[in-house]
Each structure stands twice: as structure tokens, then as C-alpha cells.
Design an enzyme around this catalytic site. Sequence first.
Site, mmCIF file in Angstrom:
data_model
loop_
_atom_site.group_PDB
_atom_site.id
_atom_site.type_symbol
_atom_site.label_atom_id
_atom_site.label_comp_id
_atom_site.label_asym_id
_atom_site.label_seq_id
_atom_site.Cartn_x
_atom_site.Cartn_y
_atom_site.Cartn_z
ATOM 1 N N LYS A 1 0.712 -1.381 0.061
ATOM 2 C CA LYS A 1 0.114 -0.027 0.078
ATOM 3 C C LYS A 1 0.960 1.292 0.117
ATOM 4 O O LYS A 1 0.679 2.236 -0.697
ATOM 5 C CB LYS A 1 -0.955 0.033 1.163
ATOM 6 C CG LYS A 1 -1.969 -1.098 1.307
ATOM 7 C CD LYS A 1 -2.539 -0.904 2.474
ATOM 8 C CE LYS A 1 -1.965 -1.177 3.895
ATOM 9 N NZ LYS A 1 -1.322 -2.320 4.155
ATOM 10 N N ARG B 1 -9.952 0.635 8.467
ATOM 11 C CA ARG B 1 -9.605 -0.548 8.781
ATOM 12 C C ARG B 1 -10.609 -1.412 9.609
ATOM 13 O O ARG B 1 -10.465 -2.552 9.876
ATOM 14 C CB ARG B 1 -8.140 -0.598 9.619
ATOM 15 C CG ARG B 1 -6.883 -0.961 8.989
ATOM 16 C CD ARG B 1 -5.514 -0.636 9.871
ATOM 17 N NE ARG B 1 -4.481 -1.425 9.559
ATOM 18 C CZ ARG B 1 -3.446 -0.821 9.024
ATOM 19 N NH1 ARG B 1 -3.216 0.214 8.634
ATOM 20 N NH2 ARG B 1 -2.239 -1.820 8.841
ATOM 21 N N ARG C 1 11.669 -5.329 4.923
ATOM 22 C CA ARG C 1 11.221 -3.917 4.823
ATOM 23 C C ARG C 1 12.154 -2.785 5.418
ATOM 24 O O ARG C 1 12.471 -3.122 6.577
ATOM 25 C CB ARG C 1 9.653 -3.485 5.262
ATOM 26 C CG ARG C 1 9.483 -2.025 5.322
ATOM 27 C CD ARG C 1 7.910 -1.838 5.004
ATOM 28 N NE ARG C 1 7.121 -2.360 6.406
ATOM 29 C CZ ARG C 1 5.751 -2.500 6.282
ATOM 30 N NH1 ARG C 1 5.244 -1.759 5.235
ATOM 31 N NH2 ARG C 1 5.141 -3.028 7.212
ATOM 32 N N ARG D 1 10.988 -0.841 11.190
ATOM 33 C CA ARG D 1 9.842 -0.443 11.973
ATOM 34 C C ARG D 1 10.203 -1.351 13.227
ATOM 35 O O ARG D 1 10.252 -2.436 12.934
ATOM 36 C CB ARG D 1 8.577 -0.499 11.370
ATOM 37 C CG ARG D 1 8.137 0.738 10.638
ATOM 38 C CD ARG D 1 7.116 0.666 9.838
ATOM 39 N NE ARG D 1 6.079 0.013 10.211
ATOM 40 C CZ ARG D 1 4.840 -0.527 9.585
ATOM 41 N NH1 ARG D 1 4.779 -0.157 8.548
ATOM 42 N NH2 ARG D 1 3.895 -1.229 10.225
ATOM 43 N N ARG E 1 -0.936 -9.140 13.245
ATOM 44 C CA ARG E 1 -1.596 -8.073 12.225
ATOM 45 C C ARG E 1 -2.143 -8.651 11.018
ATOM 46 O O ARG E 1 -3.147 -8.247 10.763
ATOM 47 C CB ARG E 1 0.094 -7.276 11.712
ATOM 48 C CG ARG E 1 0.561 -6.512 12.712
ATOM 49 C CD ARG E 1 1.918 -6.003 12.353
ATOM 50 N NE ARG E 1 2.003 -5.326 11.561
ATOM 51 C CZ ARG E 1 3.038 -4.941 10.806
ATOM 52 N NH1 ARG E 1 4.313 -5.568 11.290
ATOM 53 N NH2 ARG E 1 3.545 -4.126 9.577
HETATM 54 P P1 ADP Z 1 2.251 -1.771 3.337
HETATM 55 O O1 ADP Z 1 2.051 -0.324 3.092
HETATM 56 O O2 ADP Z 1 1.056 -2.321 2.544
HETATM 57 O O3 ADP Z 1 2.567 -2.425 4.400
HETATM 58 P P2 ADP Z 1 4.886 -1.730 1.718
HETATM 59 O O4 ADP Z 1 4.346 -0.586 0.714
HETATM 60 O O5 ADP Z 1 5.506 -1.063 2.858
HETATM 61 O O6 ADP Z 1 3.537 -2.341 2.438
HETATM 62 O O7 ADP Z 1 5.462 -3.008 1.380
HETATM 63 C C1 ADP Z 1 6.014 -4.046 1.949
HETATM 64 C C2 ADP Z 1 7.482 -4.271 1.683
HETATM 65 O O8 ADP Z 1 7.447 -5.143 0.483
HETATM 66 C C3 ADP Z 1 8.469 -3.360 1.420
HETATM 67 O O9 ADP Z 1 9.722 -3.751 1.679
HETATM 68 C C4 ADP Z 1 8.221 -3.063 0.051
HETATM 69 O O10 ADP Z 1 9.641 -2.609 -0.680
HETATM 70 C C5 ADP Z 1 8.011 -4.543 -0.693
HETATM 71 N N1 ADP Z 1 7.009 -4.489 -1.652
HETATM 72 C C6 ADP Z 1 6.006 -3.627 -1.877
HETATM 73 N N2 ADP Z 1 5.477 -4.076 -3.254
HETATM 74 C C7 ADP Z 1 6.133 -5.275 -3.533
HETATM 75 C C8 ADP Z 1 5.953 -6.233 -4.621
HETATM 76 N N3 ADP Z 1 4.816 -5.996 -5.485
HETATM 77 N N4 ADP Z 1 6.649 -7.360 -4.664
HETATM 78 C C9 ADP Z 1 7.789 -7.414 -3.553
HETATM 79 N N5 ADP Z 1 7.955 -6.431 -2.745
HETATM 80 C C10 ADP Z 1 7.168 -5.601 -2.559
HETATM 81 P P1 ADP Z 2 0.997 -2.027 7.797
HETATM 82 O O1 ADP Z 2 -0.025 -1.677 6.827
HETATM 83 O O2 ADP Z 2 2.306 -2.264 7.075
HETATM 84 O O3 ADP Z 2 0.786 -2.834 8.909
HETATM 85 P P2 ADP Z 2 0.769 0.681 9.110
HETATM 86 O O4 ADP Z 2 2.054 1.333 8.902
HETATM 87 O O5 ADP Z 2 -0.588 0.926 8.059
HETATM 88 O O6 ADP Z 2 1.248 -0.854 8.632
HETATM 89 O O7 ADP Z 2 0.204 0.302 10.655
HETATM 90 C C1 ADP Z 2 1.096 0.162 11.348
HETATM 91 C C2 ADP Z 2 0.077 -0.066 12.696
HETATM 92 O O8 ADP Z 2 -0.497 1.174 13.110
HETATM 93 C C3 ADP Z 2 -0.809 -0.839 12.730
HETATM 94 O O9 ADP Z 2 -0.522 -2.300 12.817
HETATM 95 C C4 ADP Z 2 -1.877 -0.659 13.634
HETATM 96 O O10 ADP Z 2 -1.352 -0.950 15.198
HETATM 97 C C5 ADP Z 2 -1.774 0.821 13.432
HETATM 98 N N1 ADP Z 2 -2.756 1.461 12.624
HETATM 99 C C6 ADP Z 2 -2.549 2.101 11.553
HETATM 100 N N2 ADP Z 2 -3.578 2.379 10.670
HETATM 101 C C7 ADP Z 2 -4.634 1.980 11.484
HETATM 102 C C8 ADP Z 2 -5.995 2.247 11.619
HETATM 103 N N3 ADP Z 2 -6.842 2.889 10.527
HETATM 104 N N4 ADP Z 2 -6.912 1.692 12.614
HETATM 105 C C9 ADP Z 2 -6.272 1.069 13.418
HETATM 106 N N5 ADP Z 2 -4.872 1.054 14.076
HETATM 107 C C10 ADP Z 2 -4.193 1.523 12.754
#
Ligand code: ADP
Ligand code: ADP
Length: 222
Positions: free
Chosen positions: A17, A92, A131, A165, A176
Site C-alpha cells: 500500500k 481498517r 522492509r 519499524r 497483524r
Molecule cells: P504496506 O504499506 O502495505 O504495509 P509496503 O508498501 O511497505 O506495504 O511494502 C512492504 C514491503 O514489501 C516493502 O519492503 C516493499 O519494498 C516491498 N514490496 C512492496 N510491493 C512489492 C511487490 N509487489 N513485490 C515485492 N515486494 C514488494
Molecule cells: P502495515 O499496513 O504495514 O501493517 P501501517 O503503517 O499501516 O502498517 O500500520 C502500523 C500499525 O499502526 C498497525 O499495525 C496498527 O497498530 C496501527 N494502525 C494504522 N492504521 C490504523 C487504523 N486505520 N486503525 C487502527 N490501527 C491502525
Amino acid sequence: MTRPAVLILLGPPGAGKGTQARLLQDRFGLVQLSTGDLLRAAVAAGTAAGKQAKAVMDAGGLVSDEIVIAILSDRMRDEDCRNGVILDGFPRTTVQAEALDGLLASTGQRINAAISLEVDDSAMVERISGRSTCAGCGEGYHDTFKPPQDGNRCVKCGSTELTRRADDRAETVASRLEAYHAQTAPLIAYYEAAGVLRSINAMAQIDKVSGDMTEVVETILN
Ligand code: ADP
Ligand code: ADP
Ligand code: ZN
């Protein structure tokens, strides 16, 4: 005047995302709003909300709807959001989705699309454990799939300070993903019923996903 666009990116942790939101931000002039980033900033600043959120985030749970909705709606009022926003990690829960509907209705806006990034749970541990993020500009990297230049340099801003992170540990990924399936996945049906759902295969390489994403967003915004 056209109304500011509102795009939602739905998907489990590690789906891509943040990566895709940044690419869309650059291409379409929209602003990425990540509730994860806003919460991490609140934790770092030591605000009351940040103090409450920290333990929940460390454990891989969801922060309370009340805190997240307050943080997000404040941010949406900022001037830079006037061209439109990409919501990354919000909503979420159904309560958050309903709050967003209310917020948009009060400002005459609507959701243009909720784009679901479809991935297998089995790929998520590898994505999350590899990541890192540039402390200088926020660009995301991956040890294997998107390595920084020369092993440690941000391609965007040149910084060598790449951070991991606190919650990106194998132990928290399971909680998660569980929170995602129990509380967030039902939003796919919510937005399908609202007629705004689009789905993308996010198992493909980053460039391919981004090409598919651009195509979808172009048709939505035109
Ligand atoms: P999210 O915001 O949904 O948690 P991220 O965009 O941070 O996900 O992506 C999670 C990890 O996977 C990052 O290290 C990113 O560089 C990598 N990543 C994102 N998209 C892809 C993909 N299509 N294929 C492989 N790795 C990816
Ligand atoms: P990812 O998609 O990679 O798990 P985010 O950076 O979006 O990570 O979120 C990290 C953490 O922040 C989540 O695991 C949760 O604890 C909190 N969080 C983020 N967005 C929300 C949301 N919309 N509602 C509740 N908790 C959230
Ligand atoms: Zn950088």
C-alpha cells in the site's frame, strides 16, 4: 469544479500500500495519507494519543477507532489535501469506514475507488521482514525486492539512514494478519456493495502492480 479525489488502498500489512501510494502521489498529484505514519509520528512526539497507541502497535493490534478517526479527520482538513487524497491503511474497521462516509458527506466529497491489493498471506512475512524506510524522505525499500543503492543509500534523497519499524518482526506479523482478516477484510464487501471496489493482483513485481494501478486510477479519474 471537480471534487477532490478520494482513493482508498486496502490490503494486509506488507501488501504494498505504501509503495503504491507514493507512486500514485507522484503521478497524480494526490496526497498520501497513511494512518500508520501519522500514528508513528504521534508516538515519536509523545502526544496523549501516541502514548495510548504505542503498546497496541507494538503488539500488532489495531489502535482504537476513536484515536485513528480523530487523527485522520484532522489531517484531511489540511490545505494540501484539496486536490485529493490516497488513504493508505485507513479505514481498517467498519466503524472507520462509516466515519469516513460521514466525513466525506459533510464536505460534499465521495470515494472514487477502494483498490484492494490482493496477496497471499504466505508472502507477507518475507515482505515485512525485509522492509526498511529512508529516514530522510520516507521512501520504502526491501532487502531483496527493492534494495537501496550500494546496499544502504536512498535512491531518492541520498540518505544512508535507513530504519526498520519496531513492529516489523516475525512475531507480530501473525497478529497483524489476524487483525486484518478479522477486522479489515470485511471492508472488501463493504466497498463492493458501495460499487467502488477495484481489485489488483499485488503478488506481481512492484512495476507491474504500479502499471495496473495507474491504469485503474486513470479510468477512475477521467
Ligand atoms: P504496506 O504499506 O502495505 O504495509 P509496503 O508498501 O511497505 O506495504 O511494502 C512492504 C514491503 O514489501 C516493502 O519492503 C516493499 O519494498 C516491498 N514490496 C512492496 N510491493 C512489492 C511487490 N509487489 N513485490 C515485492 N515486494 C514488494
Ligand atoms: P502495515 O499496513 O504495514 O501493517 P501501517 O503503517 O499501516 O502498517 O500500520 C502500523 C500499525 O499502526 C498497525 O499495525 C496498527 O497498530 C496501527 N494502525 C494504522 N492504521 C490504523 C487504523 N486505520 N486503525 C487502527 N490501527 C491502525
Ligand atoms: Zn530518501
